[in-house]
Enzyme design. Structure first.
Site, short mmCIF file in Angstrom:
data_model
loop_
_atom_site.label_atom_id
_atom_site.label_comp_id
_atom_site.label_asym_id
_atom_site.label_seq_id
_atom_site.Cartn_x
_atom_site.Cartn_y
_atom_site.Cartn_z
N SER A 1 8.67 19.64 25.78
CA SER A 1 8.86 18.34 26.42
C SER A 1 10.21 17.75 25.97
O SER A 1 10.53 17.75 24.79
CB SER A 1 7.71 17.42 26.01
OG SER A 1 8.04 16.10 26.26
N ASP B 1 0.73 11.21 16.42
CA ASP B 1 1.92 10.73 17.15
C ASP B 1 2.85 11.87 17.56
O ASP B 1 4.07 11.71 17.59
CB ASP B 1 2.71 9.70 16.30
CG ASP B 1 1.82 8.60 15.81
OD1 ASP B 1 1.02 8.10 16.61
OD2 ASP B 1 1.91 8.24 14.62
N HIS C 1 -2.01 6.44 22.62
CA HIS C 1 -1.39 7.45 23.48
C HIS C 1 -0.56 6.75 24.55
O HIS C 1 -1.06 5.91 25.28
CB HIS C 1 -2.46 8.33 24.13
CG HIS C 1 -3.21 9.17 23.12
ND1 HIS C 1 -4.47 9.66 23.32
CD2 HIS C 1 -2.84 9.60 21.89
CE1 HIS C 1 -4.84 10.36 22.26
NE2 HIS C 1 -3.87 10.34 21.37
N THR D 1 -7.58 10.07 7.99
CA THR D 1 -8.49 9.23 8.76
C THR D 1 -9.92 9.70 8.43
O THR D 1 -10.11 10.59 7.60
CB THR D 1 -8.17 9.29 10.27
OG1 THR D 1 -8.93 8.26 10.93
CG2 THR D 1 -8.46 10.65 10.90
N ARG E 1 -26.32 7.11 8.15
CA ARG E 1 -27.48 6.97 9.06
C ARG E 1 -27.87 5.53 9.34
O ARG E 1 -29.02 5.20 9.55
CB ARG E 1 -28.68 7.77 8.52
CG ARG E 1 -28.41 9.26 8.54
CD ARG E 1 -29.42 10.02 7.76
NE ARG E 1 -29.25 9.78 6.33
CZ ARG E 1 -29.70 10.59 5.38
NH1 ARG E 1 -30.36 11.66 5.71
NH2 ARG E 1 -29.51 10.32 4.12
N SER F 1 11.52 14.63 27.33
CA SER F 1 11.63 13.17 27.53
C SER F 1 10.22 12.64 27.76
O SER F 1 9.29 13.42 28.00
CB SER F 1 12.54 12.83 28.72
OG SER F 1 11.77 12.51 29.86
N LEU G 1 11.95 17.29 21.90
CA LEU G 1 13.09 18.14 21.54
C LEU G 1 14.40 17.37 21.75
O LEU G 1 15.34 17.51 20.98
CB LEU G 1 13.08 19.42 22.40
CG LEU G 1 14.15 20.44 22.07
CD1 LEU G 1 13.89 21.09 20.71
CD2 LEU G 1 14.24 21.54 23.13
N ALA H 1 -6.24 5.43 17.60
CA ALA H 1 -5.33 6.31 18.33
C ALA H 1 -4.46 5.49 19.28
O ALA H 1 -4.86 4.42 19.72
CB ALA H 1 -6.13 7.32 19.13
N GLY I 1 2.28 -1.06 15.64
CA GLY I 1 3.70 -1.41 15.73
C GLY I 1 4.48 -1.07 14.46
O GLY I 1 5.65 -1.39 14.33
N GLY J 1 2.89 13.14 20.47
CA GLY J 1 3.17 13.06 21.91
C GLY J 1 2.06 13.72 22.72
O GLY J 1 2.31 14.28 23.79
P1 IMP Z 1 -7.57 4.84 9.93
O1 IMP Z 1 -7.80 5.96 10.89
O2 IMP Z 1 -7.30 3.53 10.59
O3 IMP Z 1 -8.65 4.74 8.91
O4 IMP Z 1 -6.22 5.15 9.09
C1 IMP Z 1 -6.13 6.23 8.17
C2 IMP Z 1 -4.76 6.88 8.22
O5 IMP Z 1 -4.58 7.54 9.46
C3 IMP Z 1 -3.58 5.90 8.13
O6 IMP Z 1 -2.52 6.54 7.45
C4 IMP Z 1 -3.18 5.68 9.57
O7 IMP Z 1 -1.85 5.28 9.71
C5 IMP Z 1 -3.42 7.07 10.13
N1 IMP Z 1 -3.70 7.08 11.58
C6 IMP Z 1 -4.85 6.74 12.19
N2 IMP Z 1 -4.75 6.90 13.51
C7 IMP Z 1 -3.53 7.39 13.75
C8 IMP Z 1 -2.85 7.80 14.94
O8 IMP Z 1 -3.36 7.77 16.05
N3 IMP Z 1 -1.57 8.25 14.76
C9 IMP Z 1 -0.99 8.34 13.54
N4 IMP Z 1 -1.58 7.98 12.41
C10 IMP Z 1 -2.85 7.51 12.51
#
Ligand code: IMP
Length: 431
Positions: free
Chosen positions: A412, A13, A41, A238, A143, A414, A331, A39, A301, A15
């Protein structure tokens, strides 16, 4: 020809979406190489907000967009995302979106397992996005993945499904849950296969031949370094490698083709989910950062945890990915603060350390050592050059560069693409 890999230097996160969108003008091809629809974006174009999860951010600029072999793909989520973006007025054709036949699929049982595991963990929950990312990567390493090519290669699908379902049904039996029916999985895969087939190709060849004909490739990382499966705050991470070297493995190129690495660093720090966070501000400062920075997860969210910039952590990320330029984002969120802190070291067992501890238990124990800088208390938005920035903002940037020992190439101020200060073009930077 130059390739640029964009990675997050914190907990995601940072940006990245906006920066990738900005850079994609200079790229011919944009490729995702890890992660999945965990993810999120956000890209703002002509005041329209696009929220992408699996689609590479280059799609917004109609750039050839690749979902590489290192990504885990939930085919239903992907189709839904394509439909949503189409409804927002963008055409997504088989000419601009290409999916690797070697990528692994996320199937409904992965999501179910993610949920069951998290629920069973009680207080030790990872706080995953619940998208089935971990179980899908486990199947890949074990596998027993059903891969994109298995959508139409029925011979290999039959063998893979047998292995995968035998494995998962043993687990489900132990948990007193209903077994998965092979026929059901086959039925849903058969339905989705013809929809995805036109997008599927050998993406490795596409990237290599683009490079050979002098085209620039932008590799778009997801999540951030501190969520890396090997180097992050394990097990609060992750399930993929989020560092720059994964751009090679996750897309099928050799590491020598990772030319420049742009690390994305938010001017403060956030984290979603559980795990250590030394500079977290569980107070008014944290609330304020979250409020001004609109720190809510794009995917789930969830409210993001907020804190000061951690230079120890960013330095660690720079080393891990060979970052040779930083894009400092958001910033402007600091515009109203009277004082701004940067973590310059950690206190652990009465000693000051300047490195990230190897275990999360130690990381939980460290106390940040701060350097306090004066805020600038004026707007940085609409600044087009570094010289336009308020004096104390310039001091903040200079201090960060000194602490992390890496130049800041972009700033960046804004979510809008025009509020970006370019110091050094990552496509022109020489390693
Ligand atoms: P998972 O990737 O869903 O297994 O989550 C594992 C950890 O990574 C958790 O703390 C999630 O909140 C974090 N996480 C996964 N994807 C993102 C992302 O795109 N941004 C921020 N945190 C993420």
């Amino acid at each position: 020809m130059t390739n640029v890999t964009v990675i997050g230097t914190q907990w995601g996160d940072e940006g990245k979406g906006k920066i990738v969108d900005w850079l994609s003008i200079r790229a011919d091809l944009v490729a995702r190489f890890q992660g999945g629809h965990n993810a999120g974006h956000t890209i703002v174009l002509d005041q329209k907000v696009f929220k992408l999860s699996l689609l590479p951010s280059g799609i917004i600029r109609k750039k050839l967009s690749i979902i590489g072999n290192g990504v885990v793909i939930d085919p239903w989520a992907l189709i839904k995302e394509i439909e949503t973006i189409k409804k927002q007025g963008l055409k997504i054709t088989t000419k601009i979106l290409k999916i690797s036949s070697k990528a692994s699929l996320i199937l409904p049982y992965h999501q179910k397992l993610d949920e069951l595991r998290e629920n069973a963990k009680g207080n030790n929950k990872i706080g995953t996005t619940g998208r089935g990312i971990g179980p899908a990567y486990e199947d890949k390493i074990g596998r027993r993945s059903i891969r994109v090519c298995d959508l139409y290669d029925t011979e290999s699908r039959k063998i893979q499904l047998k292995t995968a379902i035998t494995h998962h049904n043993t687990i489900l039996k132990g948990l007193n849950k209903k077994p998965i029916q092979v026929a059901y999985i086959n039925k849903i895969l058969n339905k989705i296969a013809p929809i995805l087939k036109p997008y599927i190709t050998n993406t490795m060849d596409l990237i290599i031949s683009a490079n050979r004909s002098g085209k620039n490739v932008l590799f778009e990382g997801a999540q951030g370094t501190m969520l890396d499966i090997d180097h992050g705050t394990y097990p609060y991470v992750t399930s993929s490698n989020t560092v720059a070297s994964q751009a090679a493995t996750g897309s099928g190129i050799g590491p020598a083709l990772i030319h420049n690495v742009l690390g994305i660093t938010k001017a403060y720090t956030t984290r979603v989910g559980n795990g250590p966070f030394p500079t977290e501000q569980n107070n008014n400062t944290g609330e304020l950062l979250g409020k001004i920075g609109h720190e809510f997860g794009v995917v789930t969210g969830r409210k993001r945890r907020c804190g000061w910039l951690d230079a120890v952590m960013v330095s660690y990320a720079i080393k891990l990915s060979g970052v040779n330029g930083i894009a400092l984002t958001k910033l402007d969120v600091l515009d109203t603060f009277k004082e701004i802190k940067i973590c310059i070291g950690y206190k652990l067992n009465n000693k000051i350390i300047k490195t990230v501890p190897e275990t999360y238990t130690e990381m939980n124990k460290v106390k940040p050592v701060y350097e306090v800088l004066k805020g600038w208390q004026s707007s940085t938005q609409n600044c087009k050059k570094i010289t336009d920035l308020p004096a104390n903002a310039k001091k903040y940037i200079k201090q960060i560069e000194k602490l992390i020992e890496c130049p800041i190439s972009m700033i960046s101020t804004s979510p809008e693409r025009e509020d970006t200060i370019l110091v050094k073009d990552p496509f022109k930077q020489v390693n």
